[in-house]
Motif scaffolding. Sequence first.
Motif, PDB file in Angstrom:
ATOM      1  N   GLY A 181      10.100  20.382  -1.194  1.00 26.16           N
ATOM      2  CA  GLY A 181       9.375  20.706  -2.410  1.00 26.16           C
ATOM      3  C   GLY A 181       8.128  19.888  -2.630  1.00 26.16           C
ATOM      4  N   VAL A 182       7.496  19.461  -1.524  1.00 27.37           N
ATOM      5  CA  VAL A 182       6.263  18.672  -1.621  1.00 27.37           C
ATOM      6  C   VAL A 182       5.071  19.589  -1.360  1.00 27.37           C
ATOM      7  CG1 VAL A 182       4.938  16.742  -0.679  1.00 27.37           C
ATOM      8  CG2 VAL A 182       7.440  16.583  -0.852  1.00 27.37           C
TER       9      VAL A 182
ATOM     10  N   GLY B 265       0.800  -1.217   0.000  1.00 30.94           N
ATOM     11  CA  GLY B 265       0.000   0.000   0.000  1.00 30.94           C
ATOM     12  C   GLY B 265       0.827   1.259   0.000  1.00 30.94           C
ATOM     13  N   ASP B 266       2.072   1.179  -0.462  1.00 28.19           N
ATOM     14  CA  ASP B 266       2.966   2.329  -0.390  1.00 28.19           C
ATOM     15  C   ASP B 266       2.578   3.402  -1.408  1.00 28.19           C
ATOM     16  OD1 ASP B 266       4.999   3.859   0.618  1.00 28.19           O
ATOM     17  OD2 ASP B 266       6.563   2.349   0.319  1.00 28.19           O
ATOM     18  N   LEU B 267       3.134   4.590  -1.181  1.00 28.51           N
ATOM     19  CA  LEU B 267       2.894   5.711  -2.085  1.00 28.51           C
ATOM     20  C   LEU B 267       3.541   5.438  -3.431  1.00 28.51           C
ATOM     21  CD1 LEU B 267       3.675   8.622   0.422  1.00 28.51           C
ATOM     22  CD2 LEU B 267       1.480   7.508  -0.030  1.00 28.51           C
ATOM     23  N   ARG B 268       2.917   6.004  -4.496  1.00 26.12           N
ATOM     24  CA  ARG B 268       3.391   5.799  -5.856  1.00 26.12           C
ATOM     25  C   ARG B 268       3.684   7.147  -6.519  1.00 26.12           C
ATOM     26  NH1 ARG B 268      -2.130   2.799  -6.865  1.00 26.12           N
ATOM     27  NH2 ARG B 268      -2.639   4.797  -5.888  1.00 26.12           N
ATOM     28  N   VAL B 269       4.477   7.107  -7.554  1.00 23.37           N
ATOM     29  CA  VAL B 269       4.841   8.329  -8.279  1.00 23.37           C
ATOM     30  C   VAL B 269       3.572   9.076  -8.699  1.00 23.37           C
ATOM     31  CG1 VAL B 269       5.920   9.245 -10.366  1.00 23.37           C
ATOM     32  CG2 VAL B 269       7.020   7.371  -9.106  1.00 23.37           C
TER      33      VAL B 269
ATOM     34  N   VAL C 258       9.119  10.262  -2.874  1.00 22.84           N
ATOM     35  CA  VAL C 258       8.399   9.749  -4.032  1.00 22.84           C
ATOM     36  C   VAL C 258       8.111  10.928  -4.966  1.00 22.84           C
ATOM     37  CG1 VAL C 258       6.309   8.597  -4.857  1.00 22.84           C
ATOM     38  CG2 VAL C 258       7.389   7.867  -2.709  1.00 22.84           C
ATOM     39  N   PRO C 259       8.551  10.863  -6.219  1.00 22.33           N
ATOM     40  CA  PRO C 259       8.403  12.020  -7.118  1.00 22.33           C
ATOM     41  C   PRO C 259       6.940  12.364  -7.409  1.00 22.33           C
ATOM     42  CG  PRO C 259      10.000  10.436  -7.978  1.00 22.33           C
ATOM     43  CD  PRO C 259       9.292   9.760  -6.853  1.00 22.33           C
ATOM     44  N   GLY C 260       6.668  13.644  -7.515  1.00 21.16           N
ATOM     45  CA  GLY C 260       5.408  14.121  -8.052  1.00 21.16           C
ATOM     46  C   GLY C 260       4.201  14.044  -7.146  1.00 21.16           C
ATOM     47  N   ILE C 261       4.385  13.719  -5.875  1.00 22.57           N
ATOM     48  CA  ILE C 261       3.227  13.602  -4.994  1.00 22.57           C
ATOM     49  C   ILE C 261       2.790  14.974  -4.487  1.00 22.57           C
ATOM     50  CG2 ILE C 261       3.842  11.270  -4.248  1.00 22.57           C
ATOM     51  CD1 ILE C 261       4.736  12.534  -1.552  1.00 22.57           C
TER      52      ILE C 261
END
Length: 532
Positions: A364-365, A304-308, A334-337
């Motif tokens: 930068g999130v 269930g981890d975070l995805r790009v 994780v990029p782009g979250i």
Amino acid sequence: MTQVPETQYAIQITGVDQFEVNTAKPVDRVGPHQLLLKVEACGICFSDTKLLHQFDNHPRKSEVVSGIAPEALAEIPNYRPGSAPTVPGHEPVVRVIAVGPEVTHFKVGDRLLVQADWKHLRTAKSNGAFGYNFDGALQEYTVVDERCVVAPDGEEFLIHVSEAPSAAAVGLIEPWATVEGSYAWKERGHLADGGKLLVVGEGDVDALTSAHAPASVTRVSEEEALSVEGAFDDIVYFGANAGVIEKIAQLLASRGVLNVVLGGRRIERKVSLDIGRVHYDFIRFVGTTGDDPAEGYAWIPDTGDLRVGDKIAIVGAAGPMGQMHTMRAVTSDVPGISVVGTDLSDERLAGLKAVVGPVAEKRGVPLSIINTSVTPLEYGYTHITCLVPVPALVAGAVDLAAEGAIINAFAGIPAGTFGDFDLQGIIERRIFMLGTSGSDVSDMRTVLHKIEEGIIDTSISLFAVTGMAGFGDAINSVINRTSGGKIMVFPSLHDLGLTPLGELPEKFPQVAAAMKDGLWTKEAEEALLATR
């Protein structure tokens, strides 16, 4: 050599909603296989309130039935199953001050973090656990048996930690690890090998069973399904009858999967599902709009981890556990979250923003803080974590979830608690709803590594400190959800009442002066302990 007293202060749960501060509990003596641990500090957890409310009905308070010889259990002085009074507390940092002659994995002087979930010791419905059917750490000294804290495969449930972090920071690893564990849990995207399969209705499962063979296959019609008994690791249902789904869902074994194969049909209404079992028993609901049951398993994620690129919503983000989820997200790399944290209190949200906001900006999130009593969330999130134990809020998360979303039902909703879910929408949009309970040693080591590397500071979760005198106020604040974060108990401070960190400048200015930017430090902890 540390001088060990004959008696000590201890918190004991003695019955349903009954506890006492025992000022003269005997300190257990160390047998050949046991370690005597001095408790530096121990956190209070919402799970402690469940033990308080359920006592001997709690599945982890029952007798150990396997994993250790009965004669060995009889030698363990802190084994407290059933109606025996028990010391709660499963979030401690401890110091080894004595060991028996048969102990081989630990030595006097070791500073240790306790993984409380001893999964090799099975009870009827759960497992042995420190702070449940074995006395925990809300006392000055506690004993553990090496046969409990070292599994047959060699895994150790006592984790060595350095002297650098404060006891509070280490004690807070356990709740952070449950957060970590909810993302790391390995999901099953196929039939359980060697499991029990129930097939309801007419359909082909040959491809499924050839790839992963169950030990048994039971086939029934929809009508026959209403009278089936037993527990099944997998249930494949070819149909769309909501009443049938509700009946067969209750036949899922722990970690079971219900796969609904719609074959072009539609579920005519919302379905009542046991959301508590999603969290505590790891049951899962999947399906397909087509005819092939393999499609229902195919979209189960590995974890269930975070995805790009995930658009993340954390519902209840301003509470103690919500802060942890939010901080984990913004430090995940994780990029782009993007992250949205919600609550109903502007004051609590301001605290969340003060703690997590600078970290998110530095990394930068994009982080938005929303009071949903004023600004409701809108559809489109691809990862939603719900930390409020209200079934309707978890069900509402389905309405907010975009195609392919993951919903983490993290809140500890008791098993047997049902909610009405749009299972049709879950299947159509392939929304995966998961829940986990507890953590593994690997999760705790991950959090420990993040502390040592300076990625996170677990003490951001610390709201208040207390000694034994303040336990009643502390546990009530957890029950009533009036605490602004985690509470750390220092058992050696007998007379200290519940003291929020914000009150330290007035009550203990020397402690407040040793804090840094409003956060707890080891120096502040040493100053507090010097007040005894």
